[in-house]
Design an enzyme around this catalytic site. Structure first.
Site, PDB file in Angstrom:
ATOM      1  N   LYS A   1       0.838  -1.205   0.000  1.00 44.24           N
ATOM      2  CA  LYS A   1       0.000   0.000   0.000  1.00 44.24           C
ATOM      3  C   LYS A   1       0.874   1.257   0.000  1.00 44.24           C
ATOM      4  O   LYS A   1       0.616   2.207  -0.740  1.00 44.24           O
ATOM      5  CB  LYS A   1      -0.955  -0.018   1.209  1.00 44.24           C
ATOM      6  CG  LYS A   1      -2.044  -1.091   1.058  1.00 44.24           C
ATOM      7  CD  LYS A   1      -2.871  -1.346   2.330  1.00 44.24           C
ATOM      8  CE  LYS A   1      -3.827  -2.530   2.095  1.00 44.24           C
ATOM      9  NZ  LYS A   1      -4.675  -2.850   3.251  1.00 44.24           N
TER      10      LYS A   1
ATOM     11  N   GLN B   1      -5.255  -1.821   9.441  1.00 44.20           N
ATOM     12  CA  GLN B   1      -5.088  -3.131   8.813  1.00 44.20           C
ATOM     13  C   GLN B   1      -5.667  -4.227   9.711  1.00 44.20           C
ATOM     14  O   GLN B   1      -5.412  -4.260  10.919  1.00 44.20           O
ATOM     15  CB  GLN B   1      -3.588  -3.382   8.540  1.00 44.20           C
ATOM     16  CG  GLN B   1      -3.297  -4.643   7.750  1.00 44.20           C
ATOM     17  CD  GLN B   1      -3.791  -4.598   6.309  1.00 44.20           C
ATOM     18  OE1 GLN B   1      -3.920  -3.521   5.713  1.00 44.20           O
ATOM     19  NE2 GLN B   1      -4.073  -5.747   5.746  1.00 44.20           N
TER      20      GLN B   1
ATOM     21  N   ASP C   1     -11.421   2.088   3.277  1.00 48.10           N
ATOM     22  CA  ASP C   1     -11.689   0.646   3.160  1.00 48.10           C
ATOM     23  C   ASP C   1     -13.158   0.384   2.829  1.00 48.10           C
ATOM     24  O   ASP C   1     -13.515  -0.726   2.427  1.00 48.10           O
ATOM     25  CB  ASP C   1     -11.384  -0.055   4.495  1.00 48.10           C
ATOM     26  CG  ASP C   1     -10.043  -0.763   4.497  1.00 48.10           C
ATOM     27  OD1 ASP C   1      -9.542  -1.103   3.408  1.00 48.10           O
ATOM     28  OD2 ASP C   1      -9.511  -0.979   5.597  1.00 48.10           O
TER      29      ASP C   1
HETATM   30  N1  GUN Z   1      -6.955  -7.346   5.800  1.00 48.55           N
HETATM   31  C1  GUN Z   1      -7.181  -8.080   4.692  1.00 48.55           C
HETATM   32  N2  GUN Z   1      -7.778  -7.338   3.752  1.00 48.55           N
HETATM   33  C2  GUN Z   1      -7.931  -6.103   4.265  1.00 48.55           C
HETATM   34  C3  GUN Z   1      -8.479  -4.888   3.750  1.00 48.55           C
HETATM   35  O1  GUN Z   1      -8.968  -4.792   2.622  1.00 48.55           O
HETATM   36  N3  GUN Z   1      -8.432  -3.823   4.599  1.00 48.55           N
HETATM   37  C4  GUN Z   1      -7.916  -3.906   5.847  1.00 48.55           C
HETATM   38  N4  GUN Z   1      -7.954  -2.806   6.607  1.00 48.55           N
HETATM   39  N5  GUN Z   1      -7.414  -5.010   6.352  1.00 48.55           N
HETATM   40  C5  GUN Z   1      -7.412  -6.106   5.551  1.00 48.55           C
END
Ligand code: GUN
Length: 296
Positions: free
Chosen positions: A53, A97, A120
């Site tokens: 990211k 996350q 998200d």
């Molecule tokens: N963990 C796995 N996929 C995601 C996601 O799309 N966003 C977040 N915040 N955590 C994750």
């Protein structure tokens, strides 16, 4: 004939070029886009996602900060961090996350994120807007699946999409997006899950099959109809002594035999994975454009 491979890398690269231009336009107008990522602990998969990211943000021209918190951070400390980021004008969006440590109520953390900054698309307000078809940040992985289909030339309109998996992150939101009455959706959707008896009976009826169960190679060739478009959302680490890292990634689909039957298929890695990160960047740019009054 072997299936066409739908490359998430190629579709991602195309979208990221568009996002670079939008980021540059925002900067010209004095609204540099900003993203913060909160990582609690050092789960290797989470570290790898968060790193991806940060790299993508840098490449596009989004100001990004990764906030690393110790693995034993309390729920209160995490909530305080969320509260700080809600108020911090440098960031148009942020995410925490997942997964969080077991003793932390992830729902409580998500509910505290300002819906405007929820890149998200997990906040209940945004989930409600998505279901109603109103403008909102869309959850990145299902958003990426829809973009892969549409931009890859496999638009879901009028098609029967069978989604295997009912998670809040993928299965449920994907179904909600695909049933919307608009171009790039308009699908008939069947959602299968762990309580579905005889999964194969349903998958054999798919024009487009999406595997999002989190079970390595759960979809076998005899479950896939000839000519089906297969989207593999699975990212499973399986031990592999021959691999440098001691594991390799496999999807939820038994790729080799299925690619001889499907008309198109996404690989793992290089399919849905890069799209998830790209759609996070899209949501960040859109949050910045909304804040700058460039879009509604
Ligand atoms: N963990 C796995 N996929 C995601 C996601 O799309 N966003 C977040 N915040 N955590 C994750």
């Amino acid at each position: 004939m072997a299936a066409t491979i739908i490359s998430g890398k190629d579709v991602s690269a195309e979208i990221r070029e568009e996002l670079k231009e939008r980021a540059a336009r925002l900067k010209e107008k004095g609204h540099a886009p900003g993203l913060a990522v909160v990582l609690v602990g050092e789960d290797p998969a989470s570290v790898s996602y968060v790193t991806a990211k940060g790299k993508a943000a840098e490449e596009i021209g989004i100001f990004e900060t990764t906030i690393r918190m110790p693995g034993d951070s309390s729920e209160e400390e995490i909530l305080r961090q969320v509260d700080d980021l809600n108020r911090d004008d440098r960031y148009d969006g942020f995410l925490v996350q997942l997964p969080l440590p077991r003793y932390v109520n992830a729902g409580k953390v998500i509910n505290l994120i300002s819906p405007d900054k929820d890149v998200d698309g997990f906040h209940p307000v945004n989930v409600g807007k998505m279901l109603r078809g109103e403008p909102c940040p869309l959850p990145c992985t299902p958003y990426g699946v829809v973009q892969l289909l549409v931009r890859g030339g496999y638009g879901p309109d009028g098609k029967h999409v069978v989604v295997c998996g009912r998670s809040n992150i993928v299965g449920k939101p994907l179904a909600a997006m695909l049933i919307q009455k608009r171009k790039g959706a308009n699908a008939t959707v069947t959602v299968c899950h762990t309580a579905t008896p005889d999964l194969r009976r349903f998958t054999l009826q798919a024009d487009i099959l999406v595997a999002a169960m989190g079970v390595p190679r759960a979809i076998k060739a005899d479950m896939v109809p000839d000519g089906c478009v297969v989207i593999d959302v699975g990212v499973n680490r399986v031990p592999d002594a021959a691999a440098a890292k001691g594991f390799r990634l496999v999807g939820d689909v038994d790729f080799e035999p299925i690619k001889e039957k499907a008309s198109a298929i996404t690989p793992v890695p290089g399919g849905v994975g890069p799209m998830t990160v790209t759609m996070l960047m899209m949501n960040t740019i859109e949050a910045a454009e909304r804040k700058a009054g460039l879009i509604s």
